[in-house]
Design an enzyme around this catalytic site. Structure first.
Site, mmCIF file in Angstrom:
data_model
loop_
_atom_site.group_PDB
_atom_site.id
_atom_site.type_symbol
_atom_site.label_atom_id
_atom_site.label_comp_id
_atom_site.label_asym_id
_atom_site.label_seq_id
_atom_site.Cartn_x
_atom_site.Cartn_y
_atom_site.Cartn_z
ATOM 1 C CG HIS A 55 -0.391 0.097 2.522
ATOM 2 N ND1 HIS A 55 0.419 -0.868 3.074
ATOM 3 C CD2 HIS A 55 -0.480 1.087 3.453
ATOM 4 C CE1 HIS A 55 0.791 -0.476 4.285
ATOM 5 N NE2 HIS A 55 0.269 0.705 4.534
ATOM 6 C CG HIS A 57 0.205 4.384 4.660
ATOM 7 N ND1 HIS A 57 -0.544 3.655 5.548
ATOM 8 C CD2 HIS A 57 -0.617 5.356 4.187
ATOM 9 C CE1 HIS A 57 -1.768 4.173 5.616
ATOM 10 N NE2 HIS A 57 -1.839 5.195 4.791
ATOM 11 C CG ASP A 59 5.150 3.059 7.363
ATOM 12 O OD1 ASP A 59 4.228 3.445 6.596
ATOM 13 O OD2 ASP A 59 4.953 2.281 8.317
ATOM 14 C CG HIS A 60 4.220 0.020 4.209
ATOM 15 N ND1 HIS A 60 4.056 -1.278 4.600
ATOM 16 C CD2 HIS A 60 3.819 0.793 5.258
ATOM 17 C CE1 HIS A 60 3.561 -1.299 5.833
ATOM 18 N NE2 HIS A 60 3.406 -0.057 6.252
ATOM 19 C CG HIS A 114 -3.930 0.269 6.769
ATOM 20 N ND1 HIS A 114 -3.857 0.887 7.995
ATOM 21 C CD2 HIS A 114 -2.765 0.578 6.124
ATOM 22 C CE1 HIS A 114 -2.707 1.535 8.090
ATOM 23 N NE2 HIS A 114 -2.027 1.359 6.978
ATOM 24 C CG ASP A 131 0.698 -1.143 7.792
ATOM 25 O OD1 ASP A 131 1.593 -1.952 8.067
ATOM 26 O OD2 ASP A 131 0.892 0.083 7.703
ATOM 27 C CG HIS A 169 4.147 -1.733 11.521
ATOM 28 N ND1 HIS A 169 4.995 -0.663 11.688
ATOM 29 C CD2 HIS A 169 3.389 -1.448 10.442
ATOM 30 C CE1 HIS A 169 4.748 0.240 10.746
ATOM 31 N NE2 HIS A 169 3.783 -0.217 9.975
HETATM 32 ZN ZN LIG Z 1 0.040 1.735 6.439
#
Ligand SMILES: [Zn+2]
Length: 258
Positions: A55, A57, A59-60, A114, A131, A169
């Site tokens: 996805h 975001h 941090d990905h 998410h 996530d 995570h």
């Molecule tokens: Zn995320």
């Protein structure tokens, strides 16, 4: 040795490195940061063959551009229904990622909730779910509805029980604190917390989990359980007529849990 390794990024992200069979090539899942990957690959004697992302975001996907500078032309797979820079292969539900040179093949599952276009990768008994599903938890509903997330989690829960769950995570201990607030008498959750605490004390990952375990301990997969429903109704202060409304209440409870 499990051919899936992890690289730690930021506070608590895992970037999964899936090693091909009989090659020194690997697939990188959700490289939110390039630096720890560039540091790890030579140590592991591996070169990347592809990037998979779940996805949009940061941090990905934040490390993709930098990785492409080091490895020009590296294929980048990602969700068709999200705007992510540098994606070369857009994936929708039922698509496959086949990397025959590495002996790796994944099926794509769309799991909105998410984010609207979130996808997961399933193959070889492994699930890379970003996530969406965490150990003892699930992702926040940033873009999707509770109904969408409930359906997405149900799809993942229907995979074989021995599926290894590679989420993105290390949230397990915090999630277990909440899970035991919802189900204080769940013996499996208590036993898992002792195990997870021991792992974290040694600075080891609690991930991968298994679906079998998550079905026993994860309150977000257990909306149909009478104990979870009772706890959710007590929190919400109203009767909750179905498992989606139970799930929605538990998700809201977790959002406000300190
Ligand atoms: Zn995320």
């Amino acid at each position: 040795m499990l051919p899936v390794l992890h690289v730690r990024a930021f506070e608590d992200n895992y970037i999964w490195v899936v090693r091909g069979t009989s090659t020194r090539m690997a697939v990188l899942v959700d490289p939110g940061d390039a630096a720890p990957v560039l540091d790890a690959l030579p140590r592991l004697d591996l070169a990347p063959a592809a990037i998979l992302c779940t996805h949009h975001h940061g941090d990905h996907v934040g490390g993709i551009a930098e990785l492409l500078r080091h490895f020009p032309g590296l294929p980048v797979y990602g969700p068709a229904h999200e705007a992510i820079e540098n994606i070369s292969h857009s994936l929708a539900d039922g698509d496959r990622v086949d990397l025959p040179d590495l002996g790796i093949s994944f099926r794509v599952l769309e799991v909105p909730g998410h984010t609207r276009g979130h996808i997961a990768y399933y193959g070889h008994g492994w699930l890379f779910c970003g996530d969406t599903l965490f150990s003892a938890g699930c992702g926040r509903l940033f873009e999707g509805t509770a109904g969408q997330m409930h359906a997405s989690l149900a799809r993942l829960a229907a995979l074989p029980a021995d599926t290894l769950v590679f989420c993105a995570h290390e949230y397990t201990l915090a999630n277990l604190r909440f899970a035991l607030t919802v189900e204080p008498d769940n013996a499996a959750t208590r036993a898992y917390r002792r195990e997870a605490e021991a792992l974290r004390t040694r600075n080891e990952a609690t991930i991968p989990s298994t679906l079998a375990r998550e079905l026993q301990i994860n309150p977000f997969l257990r909306s149909a359980e009478p104990d979870v429903r009772r706890a959710a109704e007590k929190y919400a202060g109203v009767a909750l007529p179905d498992s989606v409304s139970v799930f929605a209440a538990v998700r809201q409870w977790k959002d406000n849990f300190r």
